[in-house]
Design a protein around this motif. Structure first.
Motif, PDB file in Angstrom:
ATOM      1  N   GLU A  52      46.604  27.772  37.378  1.00  0.00           N
ATOM      2  CA  GLU A  52      46.801  26.886  38.521  1.00  0.00           C
ATOM      3  C   GLU A  52      46.621  27.635  39.827  1.00  0.00           C
ATOM      4  N   ARG A  53      47.235  28.818  39.935  1.00  0.00           N
ATOM      5  CA  ARG A  53      47.123  29.592  41.174  1.00  0.00           C
ATOM      6  C   ARG A  53      45.702  30.132  41.361  1.00  0.00           C
ATOM      7  N   ALA A  54      45.090  30.585  40.278  1.00  0.00           N
ATOM      8  CA  ALA A  54      43.724  31.105  40.380  1.00  0.00           C
ATOM      9  C   ALA A  54      42.741  30.001  40.751  1.00  0.00           C
ATOM     10  N   ALA A  55      43.012  28.779  40.313  1.00  0.00           N
ATOM     11  CA  ALA A  55      42.118  27.671  40.637  1.00  0.00           C
ATOM     12  C   ALA A  55      42.159  27.359  42.132  1.00  0.00           C
ATOM     13  N   ARG A  56      43.330  27.543  42.750  1.00  0.00           N
ATOM     14  CA  ARG A  56      43.411  27.309  44.191  1.00  0.00           C
ATOM     15  C   ARG A  56      42.600  28.347  44.963  1.00  0.00           C
ATOM     16  N   SER A  57      42.560  29.570  44.470  1.00  0.00           N
ATOM     17  CA  SER A  57      41.788  30.605  45.161  1.00  0.00           C
ATOM     18  C   SER A  57      40.328  30.616  44.734  1.00  0.00           C
ATOM     19  N   LEU A 151      45.954  37.587  45.187  1.00  0.00           N
ATOM     20  CA  LEU A 151      44.697  37.054  44.686  1.00  0.00           C
ATOM     21  C   LEU A 151      43.568  37.348  45.674  1.00  0.00           C
ATOM     22  N   LEU A 152      42.407  37.687  45.136  1.00  0.00           N
ATOM     23  CA  LEU A 152      41.259  38.006  45.976  1.00  0.00           C
ATOM     24  C   LEU A 152      40.467  36.763  46.354  1.00  0.00           C
ATOM     25  N   GLY A 153      40.460  35.795  45.454  1.00  0.00           N
ATOM     26  CA  GLY A 153      39.778  34.550  45.741  1.00  0.00           C
ATOM     27  C   GLY A 153      38.271  34.621  45.604  1.00  0.00           C
ATOM     28  N   HIS A 241      22.334  41.078  46.091  1.00  0.00           N
ATOM     29  CA  HIS A 241      21.720  41.102  47.423  1.00  0.00           C
ATOM     30  C   HIS A 241      22.730  40.776  48.522  1.00  0.00           C
ATOM     31  N   ALA A 242      23.889  40.251  48.133  1.00  0.00           N
ATOM     32  CA  ALA A 242      24.944  39.895  49.103  1.00  0.00           C
ATOM     33  C   ALA A 242      26.291  40.256  48.499  1.00  0.00           C
ATOM     34  N   PRO A 243      26.585  41.549  48.417  1.00  0.00           N
ATOM     35  CA  PRO A 243      27.797  41.985  47.708  1.00  0.00           C
ATOM     36  C   PRO A 243      29.096  41.461  48.309  1.00  0.00           C
ATOM     37  N   GLU A 244      29.052  41.002  49.561  1.00  0.00           N
ATOM     38  CA  GLU A 244      30.270  40.474  50.180  1.00  0.00           C
ATOM     39  C   GLU A 244      30.587  39.066  49.676  1.00  0.00           C
ATOM     40  N   LEU A 245      29.666  38.448  48.975  1.00  0.00           N
ATOM     41  CA  LEU A 245      29.806  37.064  48.546  1.00  0.00           C
ATOM     42  C   LEU A 245      30.831  36.967  47.418  1.00  0.00           C
ATOM     43  N   ARG A 246      31.802  36.058  47.572  1.00  0.00           N
ATOM     44  CA  ARG A 246      32.799  35.804  46.528  1.00  0.00           C
ATOM     45  C   ARG A 246      32.652  34.342  46.131  1.00  0.00           C
ATOM     46  N   SER A 247      31.817  34.114  45.137  1.00  0.00           N
ATOM     47  CA  SER A 247      31.521  32.760  44.686  1.00  0.00           C
ATOM     48  C   SER A 247      31.505  32.737  43.165  1.00  0.00           C
ATOM     49  N   THR A 248      32.018  31.634  42.601  1.00  0.00           N
ATOM     50  CA  THR A 248      31.929  31.459  41.149  1.00  0.00           C
ATOM     51  C   THR A 248      30.690  30.666  40.765  1.00  0.00           C
ATOM     52  N   GLY A 249      29.902  30.213  41.738  1.00  0.00           N
ATOM     53  CA  GLY A 249      28.764  29.328  41.474  1.00  0.00           C
ATOM     54  C   GLY A 249      27.671  29.975  40.654  1.00  0.00           C
TER      55      GLY A 249
END
Length: 1008
Positions: A52-57, A151-153, A241-249
């Motif tokens: 639940e908490r990880a899903a919010r982040s 959490l890092l998110g 190419h964009a190491p700063e990107l935090r995406s699960t997509g």
């Protein structure tokens, strides 16, 4: 902004790549699976709260699809608890085949199954919404939540098209000459077209991590298919190419890699690196038409294309080869759960070839293959995995003829049962000799029964550990056997160790009763909560016979060794392991009813167990040597004790020849605990005679005394720097692995991983160390990672080749310098400290040294004695460094480790401890006695005379306890004379405490 939520509602368009997964048939759902398996427990409520908490982040894990748009549903992925065995991959659980399409249901879920202290967690994600990196982001976030960490998110909602636009990928092209066409056969053979095919997975684990693994797998598949050239789709994460990107997509492209079957893996790997360096992965996008055609129409078109592909067995590549990279064990573990296996399951949809996934975890490479479940494909998948395993880890590296099949034991029963049977057969035979007079088997058995009965009356039994603080006496032997007869395990404590250290070991081992020798009863070595009992009182009582009720899996003893973490660790040995050792060693060393071993080392030293146990199981005897070892005691032991078999360290074996002693009547000499040089063994062979077998034995405490041995061959071994250690025992296997955990080529140096029936239970109360040192190979074999290096010789035997770490051997004792540094740092006047073993010039030995950074501005001359006393009060004598240097700071390397090469050298340096005179400096007038002794020092230490100084300290000059004995023996013979040597050596404790030239000369002068 808080990590808990994205700044705007999470929404993004379905990308062309993602649209492909939306037309997967229900029978082959495009779902990724990340399996996490381990020991310990994660409860359902704990996991649900963390999800639940990880899903919010990570809002990309709770998506639903609205047409061609992904939107945040606001609902966390469901956690479903399955019954025990519900996630057994071999049973092909139906829960792994359930679709997660996000229309209208979820795109992610978590499965949980617990059984017998083992937990399995499976993270499931629809590949149309997440990719492999996104799946890993999510899983690691859930475990952060389980650990209670910040959490890092992964809140970024960037789409594939947006990322490519940001990267300005318009001008990037595919790899020249590699065009996407349906021209390649499946790596798993043809399949039927149409039908409800389903999906299957097969898994293989290979030891080690492998550079160029994708290239190696590609070559293995190409060759297995009998092709000259092979083409592969290699998923590449665009986040690189964009190491700063935090995406699960889903931000993965699949560029094509071609390899030539007759090339090496290096060439194939270079092609892959070139492909990435030129950014060809950016061009490997799906056609934008995928999102412009209605899904029903697209599904029909893809189905027709899939039927065409299946009918002709033609695909865009032989296989998809995906490498998820290396997963840190700590990232998927908690305080109550430790991950032991992590792997992923492939998915492959319409027009897709088989998929091969790789993950590095825990020093192993996990390989999984998945595809449509057609008749024969699973068998072909196993054959393909065989070819991949052979490419990564060839069988000739994994298989060594020295690892012979296990053999049944020739002697039934535990050592307790064997001892009792022997006492019944030969009750009047002599079991013990020594200053207390001969003791028969019947008497020793009676005394042991008395100890056992008293212990049982005090509540001691199976599962208990009893402390044993006693010298080498008859009572000590009765204590050992009495504890074992009571069903408990004994913890031997060396009376020469400081009381504070002994207290700490008793506390660490959770000992409730400690048997103390009468001469030690007044010492303050038993902690609060531990009952002390005088051993002689117990052994002298009548008692009652105690029948042997010991089981093989019962604990026999716990022996503490130095710890690399700065804390001693207790090795737990069971009766089964001790029995296996004895069954091997007794015939090898020719132990029988006429054998007598002298017991002259501490019971707390693993080496002593050979003398303690072997002869008493077959009617032989033990010669007790209670006195501290010096040349007079050693001479008497070797010439008049009746001993004819000997177990000792190579250092002590060398000492015998340096002292000019002439042993009488020995049949077997076993050297262990250190490297045995050929020259030392050759001199020993000459001294003990050709009839005596000189054996080089190897075996860490964790493998029960010794697990391999080799008889010295004067013709082959005399000139060798190291006598080979030979072959393992019949119930031991040894594997040589490199720093990456891969089996090495024969002849190459590798670290010894030891397996078999002699492996210890583990470390007492230290699951962290168990997990670090007692590992599992890919085939499930439990091994002990020794830290010792070896190589396989052309003769088929093993030869020692040093250590992988900073561990130092001091007369067979393992010393972790980190433990010395930790004790130094406990002193309030020390800010930081470091310790290491430095080579002694002209020898293979090492001298322990320490460097300390003072916490204040005190005088070094005043601080050094305080640090000496501090160490002596807490460490065994052999762990106290010969030199302590005070320095302003510890020099560090670029990666933050202590730069040993930049540390000041001890000899002659200011601040060297162990004596007011230090080393070097002007030399005043010396009389004849002192001058003669000074010459002896220079010869023993191998130093020029001008290095001694006015009143040098023997230890500060690099001397150790064995060279000290050599020096004192020379002083006895050359200065004191034979008539006064016993009285001179009675001052041994004083020489150890104050080994200065002036002190030794004063004592010698008085006796002369």
């Amino acid at each position: 902004m808080a990590i808990g939520a994205a700044p705007l509602p999470y929404t993004r368009p379905v990308s062309p790549m993602e649209a492909w997964f939306l037309v997967y048939p229900d029978s082959v759902p495009g779902v990724m699976h990340l399996f996490v398996r381990g020991t310990g427990v994660i409860t359902g409520p704990q996991l649900a709260d963390a999800v639940e908490r990880a899903a919010r982040s990570c809002p990309g894990t709770r998506l639903t699809r609205d047409g061609m748009t992904w939107k945040d549903s606001g609902r966390a992925p469901e956690v479903r608890e399955l019954p025990p065995g519900g996630l057994d991959l071999a049973a092909d659980p139906p829960d792994l085949h359930r679709p997660l399409m996000g229309d209208p249901g979820p795109t992610c879920e978590v499965l949980l199954s617990c059984q017998d202290g083992e937990t399995r967690v499976v993270f499931r994600a629809f590949h149309g919404a997440l990719d492999g990196k996104g799946l890993m982001f999510w899983a690691e976030e859930v475990f952060r939540a389980l650990r209670g960490e910040t959490l890092l998110g992964a809140p970024d909602a960037v789409s594939e098209a947006e990322l490519l636009e940001r990267l300005d990928a318009r001008g990037v092209t595919s790899s020249p000459g590699v065009e996407a066409d349906l021209a390649w056969p499946s790596a798993l053979g043809a399949r039927r077209k149409g039908g409800d095919r389903g999906f299957f997975w097969r898994r293989r684990t290979v030891d080690g991590s492998h550079p160029g693994a994708v290239a190696k797998v590609a070559l293995a598949v190409t060759r297995a298919r009998g092709l000259d050239t092979g083409r592969f789709m290699v998923p590449v994460d665009l986040r690189r190419h964009a190491p700063e990107l935090r995406s699960t997509g889903n931000l993965t492209h699949n560029p094509l890699l071609e390899v030539d079957a007759d090339s090496g893996w290096e060439e194939a790997h270079e092609r892959m690196l070139t492909l990435l360096a030129r950014n060809h992965d950016l061009a490997a996008r799906a056609d934008t038409v995928m999102t412009q055609v209605p899904l029903d129409v697209l599904r029909g078109q893809i189905a027709e294309l899939d039927a065409y592909s299946a009918a002709r067995n033609k695909y865009a590549a032989l296989a998809i080869v995906s490498h998820m990279g290396r997963v840190d064990e700590a990232a998927l573990s908690t305080g109550a759960f430790r991950a032991t296996e992590v792997f992923v399951l492939p998915n492959s949809g319409p027009v897709g070839p088989p998929e091969i996934d790789l993950v590095e975890f825990g020093g192993r490479t996990e390989i999984t293959v998945g595809w449509h479940d057609e008749p024969g494909t699973a068998q072909r998948a196993e054959a393909l995995l065989d070819a991949i395993e052979e490419e990564l880890s060839p069988a000739h590296r994994r298989q060594w003829a020295g690892n012979a099949p296990s053999r049944p034991l020739s002697r039934p029963g535990t050592v307790v049962e064997q001892f009792e049977a022997q006492a019944a057969r030969t009750p009047d035979a002599v079991a013990l000799t020594g200053p207390e007079g001969p003791v028969t088997y019947a008497e020793l058995n009676r005394r042991a029964d008395a100890v056992a009965a008293e212990l049982q009356d005090r509540g001691v039994g199976r599962g208990s550990v009893v402390g044993l603080a006693v010298g080498r006496t008859v009572a000590a032997m009765a204590g050992v056997w009495g504890v074992l007869k009571a069903g408990a395990a004994y913890l031997p404590l060396d009376p020469a160790h400081p009381d504070q250290r002994l207290k700490g070991l008793l506390r660490d081992a959770r000992v409730s009763v400690c048997l103390v020798g009468a001469d030690l009863a007044k010492r303050d070595l038993v902690p609060v909560g531990c009952e002390a009992a005088v051993l002689e009182d117990l052994a002298g009582r009548g008692g009652r016979p105690v029948p042997a009720g010991v089981r093989p899996d019962d604990l026999a003893y716990v022996i503490y060794t130095s710890g690399s973490t700065g804390r001693p660790k207790g090795v737990e040995i069971e009766h089964a392991q001790l029995t296996v050792f004895a069954d091997w060693a007794i015939p090898l060393y020719g132990v029988d009813g006429t054998t007598r071993f002298p017991l002259f080392t501490s019971l707390a030293f693993d080496l002593s167990n050979t003398a303690l146990f072997l002869p008493l199981l077959v009617g032989g005897s033990v010669a007790l040597v209670p006195d501290d070892l010096d040349h007079t005691v050693l001479r008497e032991m070797l010439t008049s004790s009746g001993a004819n078999a000997l177990k000792l360290t190579p250092t002590h074996l060398d000492l015998i020849s340096r002292l000019g002693l002439r042993p009488v009547g020995f049949r077997t000499v076993v050297a262990g605990g250190e490297l045995l040089r050929g020259a030392v063994a050759a001199r020993a062979q000459e001294i003990f005679g050709p009839q005596c077998g000189i054996f080089n034995e190897y075996g860490p405490t964790e493998t029960t005394i010794g697990c391999m041995s080799r008889r010295f061959d004067p013709e082959r071994d005399a000139e060798l720097p190291s006598v080979p250690i030979g072959l393992p025992t019949p119930n031991t296997a040894i594997h040589l692995l490199d720093a990456r955990g891969r089996f090495v080529e024969p002849g190459e140096v590798g670290e010894m991983y030891l397996a078999g029936a002699q492996l210890a239970r583990g470390y007492r109360g230290r699951p962290d160390l168990d997990a670090e040192r007692f590992l599992r190979l890919a085939d499930g074999t439990r091994v002990y990672r020794s830290g010792d290096l070896a190589r396989l010789l052309p003769s088929g035997e093993l030869e020692s080749a040093g250590r992988t770490d900073e561990q130092v051997k001091v007369h067979g004792h393992r010393v972790e310098p980190a433990e010395i540094a930790r004790v130094l740092e406990e002193h309030p006047s020390v800010a930081s400290a470091f310790s290491a073993g430095l080579p002694r010039p002209g020898t293979t030995d090492r001298t322990l040294c320490a460097w300390a950074v003072p916490a204040g501005d005190g005088e070094p001359a005043a601080l050094l004695p305080l640090l000496e006393d501090h160490l002596r009060e807490r460490l065994p004598r052999y762990m106290v460094p010969s030199t302590i240097l005070l320095i302003p700071e510890l020099p560090l390397t670029q990666n933050g480790k202590v730069d040993v090469s930049a540390l000041p050298k001890p000899a002659g340096s200011p601040g060297a401890s162990h004596g007011p005179g230090g080393a070097g400096g002007p030399v005043g007038e010396r009389d004849e006695v002192e001058e003669t002794i000074a010459e002896i020092w220079t010869e023993v230490l191998g130093l020029p005379a001008d290095r001694l100084g006015q009143d040098p300290d023997f230890h500060a000059l690099g001397g150790d306890s064995v060279s000290l004995l050599t020096m004192l023996a020379r002083v006895s013979s050359d200065v004191v004379g034979r008539e006064g040597e016993k009285e001179f050596m009675s001052h041994l404790a004083g020489f150890i405490a104050r080994p200065t030239l002036r002190h030794v000369s004063e004592v010698a002068r008085g006796l002369r």
